[in-house]
Design an enzyme around this catalytic site. Sequence first.
Site, PDB file in Angstrom:
ATOM      1  N   SER A  36       0.740  -1.300  -0.120  1.00 30.71           N
ATOM      2  CA  SER A  36      -0.010   0.098   0.019  1.00 30.71           C
ATOM      3  C   SER A  36       0.664   1.260   0.033  1.00 30.71           C
ATOM      4  O   SER A  36       1.963   1.273   0.374  1.00 30.71           O
ATOM      5  CB  SER A  36      -0.969   0.066   1.117  1.00 30.71           C
ATOM      6  OG  SER A  36      -1.861  -0.924   1.055  1.00 30.71           O
TER       7      SER A  36
HETATM    8  N1  SAM Z   1      -0.710  -4.911   4.219  1.00 28.87           N
HETATM    9  C1  SAM Z   1      -0.026  -5.093   3.111  1.00 28.87           C
HETATM   10  C2  SAM Z   1       1.301  -4.490   2.928  1.00 28.87           C
HETATM   11  O1  SAM Z   1       1.508  -4.091   4.003  1.00 28.87           O
HETATM   12  O2  SAM Z   1       2.037  -4.913   2.068  1.00 28.87           O
HETATM   13  C3  SAM Z   1      -0.758  -4.672   1.625  1.00 28.87           C
HETATM   14  C4  SAM Z   1      -2.079  -5.535   1.613  1.00 28.87           C
HETATM   15  S1  SAM Z   1      -2.489  -5.654  -0.023  1.00 28.87           S
HETATM   16  C5  SAM Z   1      -3.271  -4.044  -0.373  1.00 28.87           C
HETATM   17  C6  SAM Z   1      -4.254  -6.541   0.180  1.00 28.87           C
HETATM   18  C7  SAM Z   1      -3.994  -8.139   0.857  1.00 28.87           C
HETATM   19  O3  SAM Z   1      -4.892  -8.707   1.219  1.00 28.87           O
HETATM   20  C8  SAM Z   1      -3.309  -8.768  -0.666  1.00 28.87           C
HETATM   21  O4  SAM Z   1      -2.248  -9.311  -0.153  1.00 28.87           O
HETATM   22  C9  SAM Z   1      -4.633  -9.930  -0.564  1.00 28.87           C
HETATM   23  O5  SAM Z   1      -4.053 -11.127  -1.187  1.00 28.87           O
HETATM   24  C10 SAM Z   1      -4.994  -9.998   0.824  1.00 28.87           C
HETATM   25  N2  SAM Z   1      -6.312 -10.488   1.079  1.00 28.87           N
HETATM   26  C11 SAM Z   1      -7.680 -10.231   0.093  1.00 28.87           C
HETATM   27  N3  SAM Z   1      -8.459 -10.968   0.913  1.00 28.87           N
HETATM   28  C12 SAM Z   1      -8.107 -11.504   1.831  1.00 28.87           C
HETATM   29  C13 SAM Z   1      -8.619 -12.307   2.966  1.00 28.87           C
HETATM   30  N4  SAM Z   1     -10.109 -12.931   2.676  1.00 28.87           N
HETATM   31  N5  SAM Z   1      -8.010 -12.799   3.859  1.00 28.87           N
HETATM   32  C14 SAM Z   1      -6.528 -12.530   4.130  1.00 28.87           C
HETATM   33  N6  SAM Z   1      -6.045 -11.973   3.000  1.00 28.87           N
HETATM   34  C15 SAM Z   1      -6.841 -11.285   1.858  1.00 28.87           C
END
Ligand code: SAM
Length: 216
Positions: free
Chosen positions: A65
């Site tokens: 992000s």
């Molecule tokens: N917090 C992260 C970082 O510091 O890099 C960025 C997160 S990215 C914007 C969103 C993440 O949420 C992705 O890696 C995606 O695979 C994960 N995601 C989506 N749905 C999810 C779920 N139901 N449970 C866990 N992770 C999930």
Amino acid sequence: MLEDSYKHKGMRNALVKEISSKGIKDERVLAAFLTVPRHYFFEKAFLEHAYQDKAFPIGEGQTISQPYTVAIMTELLKVQEGDKVLEIGTGSGYQACILEAMGAEVYTIEYNKVLYERALHFLPKIGYNPTILCGDGSEGVPQYAPYDKIIVTAGAPTVPSALIDQLKVGGVLIIPVGNRLSQKMIRIIKETETKLIKEEHHNFCFVPLLGKSGWK
Ligand code: SAM
């Protein structure tokens, strides 16, 4: 071998000045941004991108992000030393490191197996040791509940009630909620078992939260 030189620290300082000028006031959040080397999460060839205030692809169609977004979510979360924090959406692991740098006990869950494996091996190598889990976090992680704070780093269609259930009284949930293109940052404070305070903050654009209480 990962290097954190004066050049990197200088770039990090400039990024912290930038997010501070955009309105981040919490000194503890800014200190965590100075502590965690964001360039560790980038290939060497992309160093110049590591300290720009923008999101960046991390593979598997996902992103690390934008620093300002990480900062505002962390500020809204009101993290205190010793807080038990659940992050949903580990991604690169950067947000988890920021929370740990602020003294939180961090649990983080990632749906994508490749990203999970990467974070599991990489974060201890750079000195961070959150509990990293793999699976659908859209309904939280009941086995470690209750949490002081829960932060969802993917865009959800609604607020999953399971996340409220897994918050302690006095706890805070931060979650972007909206459609697939735009979400409002929602802060929910669980004042009592039955009373919630709900606030709406700025608009953001996150990758979708998948899973049972996410997008199908
Ligand atoms: N917090 C992260 C970082 O510091 O890099 C960025 C997160 S990215 C914007 C969103 C993440 O949420 C992705 O890696 C995606 O695979 C994960 N995601 C989506 N749905 C999810 C779920 N139901 N449970 C866990 N992770 C999930």
